[in-house]
Scaffold this active site. Structure first.
Site, PDB file in Angstrom:
ATOM      1  CE  LYS A  93       9.988 -11.211  64.226  1.00 15.95           C
ATOM      2  NZ  LYS A  93       9.099 -12.327  64.696  1.00 15.95           N
ATOM      3  CD  GLN A 114       2.702  -8.193  63.417  1.00  8.88           C
ATOM      4  OE1 GLN A 114       1.750  -8.788  63.905  1.00  8.88           O
ATOM      5  NE2 GLN A 114       3.639  -7.621  64.144  1.00  8.88           N
ATOM      6  CE  LYS A 117       1.255  -4.654  65.624  1.00  9.95           C
ATOM      7  NZ  LYS A 117       1.020  -5.830  66.510  1.00  9.95           N
ATOM      8  CE  LYS A 129      -0.334 -12.253  65.162  1.00 11.00           C
ATOM      9  NZ  LYS A 129       0.209 -11.116  65.933  1.00 11.00           N
ATOM     10  N   GLY A 168       5.564 -15.158  69.179  1.00 14.52           N
ATOM     11  CA  GLY A 168       4.381 -15.476  69.976  1.00 14.52           C
ATOM     12  C   GLY A 168       3.234 -14.500  69.773  1.00 14.52           C
ATOM     13  CG  ASP A 169      -0.858 -12.776  68.963  1.00 16.49           C
ATOM     14  OD1 ASP A 169      -0.492 -11.612  68.797  1.00 16.49           O
ATOM     15  OD2 ASP A 169      -2.069 -13.074  69.144  1.00 16.49           O
ATOM     16  CB  THR A 213       4.027  -6.301  73.822  1.00 16.44           C
ATOM     17  OG1 THR A 213       4.741  -7.203  72.981  1.00 16.44           O
ATOM     18  CG2 THR A 213       2.814  -5.767  73.083  1.00 16.44           C
ATOM     19  CG  ASN A 244       4.065 -11.327  76.981  1.00 15.08           C
ATOM     20  OD1 ASN A 244       4.056 -10.410  76.165  1.00 15.08           O
ATOM     21  ND2 ASN A 244       5.159 -11.681  77.625  1.00 15.08           N
TER      22      ASN A 244
HETATM   23  P1  NDP Z   1      -1.592 -14.201  76.329  1.00 11.82           P
HETATM   24  O1  NDP Z   1      -2.048 -15.490  75.797  1.00 11.82           O
HETATM   25  O2  NDP Z   1      -0.331 -14.147  77.118  1.00 11.82           O
HETATM   26  O3  NDP Z   1      -2.729 -13.527  77.214  1.00 11.82           O
HETATM   27  C1  NDP Z   1      -3.969 -13.252  76.682  1.00 11.82           C
HETATM   28  C2  NDP Z   1      -4.861 -12.662  77.764  1.00 11.82           C
HETATM   29  O4  NDP Z   1      -6.021 -12.121  77.164  1.00 11.82           O
HETATM   30  C3  NDP Z   1      -5.329 -13.702  78.780  1.00 11.82           C
HETATM   31  O5  NDP Z   1      -5.521 -13.085  80.027  1.00 11.82           O
HETATM   32  C4  NDP Z   1      -6.645 -14.154  78.168  1.00 11.82           C
HETATM   33  O6  NDP Z   1      -7.565 -14.681  79.109  1.00 11.82           O
HETATM   34  C5  NDP Z   1      -7.182 -12.875  77.581  1.00 11.82           C
HETATM   35  N1  NDP Z   1      -8.005 -13.198  76.417  1.00 11.82           N
HETATM   36  C6  NDP Z   1      -7.593 -13.765  75.270  1.00 11.82           C
HETATM   37  N2  NDP Z   1      -8.616 -13.975  74.429  1.00 11.82           N
HETATM   38  C7  NDP Z   1      -9.704 -13.539  75.075  1.00 11.82           C
HETATM   39  C8  NDP Z   1     -11.061 -13.472  74.738  1.00 11.82           C
HETATM   40  N3  NDP Z   1     -11.523 -13.920  73.551  1.00 11.82           N
HETATM   41  N4  NDP Z   1     -11.911 -12.930  75.656  1.00 11.82           N
HETATM   42  C9  NDP Z   1     -11.455 -12.480  76.857  1.00 11.82           C
HETATM   43  N5  NDP Z   1     -10.157 -12.517  77.219  1.00 11.82           N
HETATM   44  C10 NDP Z   1      -9.311 -13.034  76.356  1.00 11.82           C
HETATM   45  O7  NDP Z   1      -1.486 -13.236  75.050  1.00 11.82           O
HETATM   46  P2  NDP Z   1      -0.698 -11.861  74.895  1.00 11.82           P
HETATM   47  O8  NDP Z   1      -0.650 -11.126  76.174  1.00 11.82           O
HETATM   48  O9  NDP Z   1       0.558 -12.151  74.174  1.00 11.82           O
HETATM   49  O10 NDP Z   1      -1.645 -11.083  73.863  1.00 11.82           O
HETATM   50  C11 NDP Z   1      -2.660 -10.184  74.272  1.00 11.82           C
HETATM   51  C12 NDP Z   1      -2.991  -9.232  73.122  1.00 11.82           C
HETATM   52  O11 NDP Z   1      -1.810  -8.487  72.766  1.00 11.82           O
HETATM   53  C13 NDP Z   1      -3.467  -9.899  71.842  1.00 11.82           C
HETATM   54  O12 NDP Z   1      -4.396  -9.041  71.220  1.00 11.82           O
HETATM   55  C14 NDP Z   1      -2.202  -9.955  70.993  1.00 11.82           C
HETATM   56  O13 NDP Z   1      -2.488 -10.010  69.615  1.00 11.82           O
HETATM   57  C15 NDP Z   1      -1.570  -8.621  71.378  1.00 11.82           C
HETATM   58  N6  NDP Z   1      -0.141  -8.479  71.131  1.00 11.82           N
HETATM   59  C16 NDP Z   1       0.752  -9.375  71.649  1.00 11.82           C
HETATM   60  C17 NDP Z   1       2.108  -9.194  71.437  1.00 11.82           C
HETATM   61  C18 NDP Z   1       3.119 -10.095  72.040  1.00 11.82           C
HETATM   62  O14 NDP Z   1       4.309  -9.810  71.893  1.00 11.82           O
HETATM   63  N7  NDP Z   1       2.746 -11.156  72.749  1.00 11.82           N
HETATM   64  C19 NDP Z   1       2.610  -8.090  70.619  1.00 11.82           C
HETATM   65  C20 NDP Z   1       1.586  -7.169  70.178  1.00 11.82           C
HETATM   66  C21 NDP Z   1       0.277  -7.378  70.425  1.00 11.82           C
HETATM   67  P3  NDP Z   1      -7.849 -16.268  79.147  1.00 11.82           P
HETATM   68  O15 NDP Z   1      -6.627 -16.872  79.762  1.00 11.82           O
HETATM   69  O16 NDP Z   1      -9.067 -16.394  79.981  1.00 11.82           O
HETATM   70  O17 NDP Z   1      -8.057 -16.692  77.723  1.00 11.82           O
HETATM   71  O1  2IT Z   2       1.090  -8.660  67.278  1.00 15.81           O
HETATM   72  C1  2IT Z   2       2.333  -8.651  67.373  1.00 15.81           C
HETATM   73  O2  2IT Z   2       2.999  -7.675  67.019  1.00 15.81           O
HETATM   74  C2  2IT Z   2       2.984  -9.831  67.955  1.00 15.81           C
HETATM   75  N1  2IT Z   2       2.299 -10.758  68.355  1.00 15.81           N
HETATM   76  C3  2IT Z   2       4.488  -9.910  68.024  1.00 15.81           C
HETATM   77  C4  2IT Z   2       5.068 -10.287  66.708  1.00 15.81           C
HETATM   78  C5  2IT Z   2       6.558 -10.567  66.701  1.00 15.81           C
HETATM   79  O3  2IT Z   2       7.007 -11.008  65.636  1.00 15.81           O
HETATM   80  O4  2IT Z   2       7.249 -10.326  67.685  1.00 15.81           O
END
Ligand code: NDP
Ligand code: 2IT
Length: 448
Positions: A93, A114, A117, A129, A168-169, A213, A244
């Site tokens: 997952k 992961q 976690k 992943k 998603g991520d 998250t 997100n």
């Molecule tokens: P999104 O794609 O929705 O948003 C990512 C954000 O981070 C954007 O604002 C983006 O800016 C910025 N960003 C991404 N890469 C870079 C970079 N290299 N340098 C600067 N800014 C950056 O992703 P999420 O919100 O889903 O994910 C954000 C973080 O949370 C990640 O580390 C992800 O692994 C983690 N995460 C996500 C989960 C989920 O359920 N979605 C769960 C647990 C962890 P820009 O648009 O300019 O690229």
């Molecule tokens: O980093 C993470 O935990 C995620 N991107 C969410 C993974 C998931 O299966 O919901």
């Protein structure tokens, strides 16, 4: 700087040799191994059975070609990945990341994190992943659809509700999950809700999954503040990113009485001393897919700092929610010097090892990603439960479940940190508690 004992050092050196050039993966492994010294002293069978060596080697790694055509008919080739890391506790997952920086080392660091976690959530999910070096920025909906269809045309044969359940991520949200679900359904001729999470609410998704998250990370830090007889009330906060995780972190902080004054994207930082307007950010980012700079068009008093460093802004709580290694040692020192009391990692591994050391030495409330951001995947597991029951729960019931899960994760990490003589060190607590459950399952399953 390594604090590894001799046996763990040998294991780590072997990981370096077997996985050349995968620096993020090396970083994630070292951070976990640095916590495990006292665990292997207590349980020598983990070494005898080579549990750590096995955990560091993915069960399966899939790399594939993803050809697609843009709106002008030009052909593009991207690379797709799915790393099925560990299935001791349940089906693999973990999310899918679409970002140009993606390569095997990033997917492996994320898959490795992961495992632990998912173990901390207490839900029956293993670790995996995937993703691609595809860049969704500037692409039309049709281009994203064609890419997602091509990606799933290979991925479908490796996944399934009892095998591997992606979500998603970065760069993958409801739109992409929709296109991938459609293609999976078409190829397999199965309406198999449990194969993907983060689905739309009208076709098998769960309420609270989009929020989970960010809400979860905020709940975790709320618990850590409670231990210190403190709360979010009146605290000035920073949240990096504007995707997100960032959006729902800002929303929950405001609900708990804190004030977020800045967020960012990869181009710059927006500062709104009156407190960020989260509804506007949702409209700009989720609906219109615009840049955070456009916030200023609607709130003239806000300040946009092109290429700015958000961590230079004084705050009491920092919630990095963008990407890996976004807080370095110097940023961490600036945060602590400016009076930051708590750091909650919504992102995965957003703090460099030097930064982590600064936070631990300063004894601030530091919630590492594998504990603090576990609410997203935990709510994915709640989505799987609803799919298995062909049921859907209310927002209120699902949010209460998420809050309880985050309280339990906090308690487990805190109690484990106490047991190992470092109360409040959530890095140690999360690594040990996450590891032990997986290791015990692996012992029970024999040499597989
Ligand atoms: P999104 O794609 O929705 O948003 C990512 C954000 O981070 C954007 O604002 C983006 O800016 C910025 N960003 C991404 N890469 C870079 C970079 N290299 N340098 C600067 N800014 C950056 O992703 P999420 O919100 O889903 O994910 C954000 C973080 O949370 C990640 O580390 C992800 O692994 C983690 N995460 C996500 C989960 C989920 O359920 N979605 C769960 C647990 C962890 P820009 O648009 O300019 O690229
Ligand atoms: O980093 C993470 O935990 C995620 N991107 C969410 C993974 C998931 O299966 O919901």
């Amino acid at each position: 700087m390594s604090k590894l004992d001799e046996k763990l050092e040998t294991i780590y050196n072997d990981v370096l040799k077997r996985n050349p050039g995968e620096t993020e993966f090396h970083q994630a492994v070292l951070e976990v191994l640095e916590s495990l010294g006292p665990v292997v002293v207590k349980n020598p069978q983990y070494l005898e059975r080579k549990i750590i060596e096995r955990i560091c080697e993915p069960e399966r790694q899939i790399i594939f070609r993803v050809p697609w055509q843009d709106d002008k008919g030009n052909v593009h080739i991207n690379r797709g990945f799915r790393v099925e890391f560990n299935s001791s506790l349940g089906p693999y997952k973990g999310g899918l990341r679409f970002h140009p920086s993606v390569y095997l080392g990033i997917i492996k660091f994320l898959g490795f994190e992961q495992i632990f976690k998912n173990s901390l959530t207490g839900m029956p999910i293993g670790g995996g992943k995937g993703g691609s070096d595809f860049d969704p920025k500037g692409k039309s909906d049709d281009e994203v659809m064609r890419f997602c269809q091509s990606f799933m045309t290979e991925l479908y044969r490796h996944i399934g509700e009892h095998t591997d359940v992606p979500a998603g991520d970065i760069g993958v949200g409801g739109r992409e999950i929709g296109y991938m679900f459609g293609q999976y359904k078409r190829i397999t001729n199965r309406w198999e809700a449990g194969v993907l999470t983060g689905k739309g609410l009208k076709w098998g998704g769960s309420l609270v999954r989009p929020d989970a998250t960010g809400y979860g990370a905020t709940f975790f830090i709320n618990e850590a503040l409670k231990v210190r007889k403190d709360s979010f009330d009146g605290k000035t906060c920073l949240v990096s990113g504007s995707g997100n995780v960032a959006i729902y972190t800002i929303e929950k902080i405001h609900q708990l009485g804190g004030k977020c004054i800045a967020c960012s994207d990869s181009n710059g930082v927006i500062v709104d001393e009156k407190g960020l307007d989260v509804e506007l950010i949702k409209q700009l980012k989720e609906v219109e897919r615009r840049r955070i700079q456009d916030y200023q068009t609607y709130h003239k008093h806000a300040k946009y700092i092109a290429s700015g460093n958000i961590w230079d802004i004084p705050c009491q709580v920092a919630m990095p929610s963008a990407t890996q290694n976004e807080i370095n040692g110097k940023d961490a020192m600036t945060l602590v010097k400016n009076g930051c009391l708590a750091v909650g990692e919504g992102a995965n591994m957003p703090t460099t090892p030097e930064g982590v050391k600064v936070f631990l030495d300063a004894k601030i409330a530091y919630g590492p990603g594998k504990a603090a951001n576990a609410g997203g995947v935990a709510t994915s597991a709640l989505e799987m439960q609803q799919n298995a029951q062909r049921d859907s729960w209310t927002f209120e019931d699902t949010e209460v479940k998420l809050e309880h899960i985050m309280q339990n994760i906090h308690k487990l990490c805190y109690e484990t940190s106490e047991e190992y003589g470092a109360p409040g060190n959530y890095v140690l607590g999360a690594n040990i508690a996450g590891f032990v459950k997986v290791a015990d399952a692996m012992v029970a399953h024999g040499l597989v």
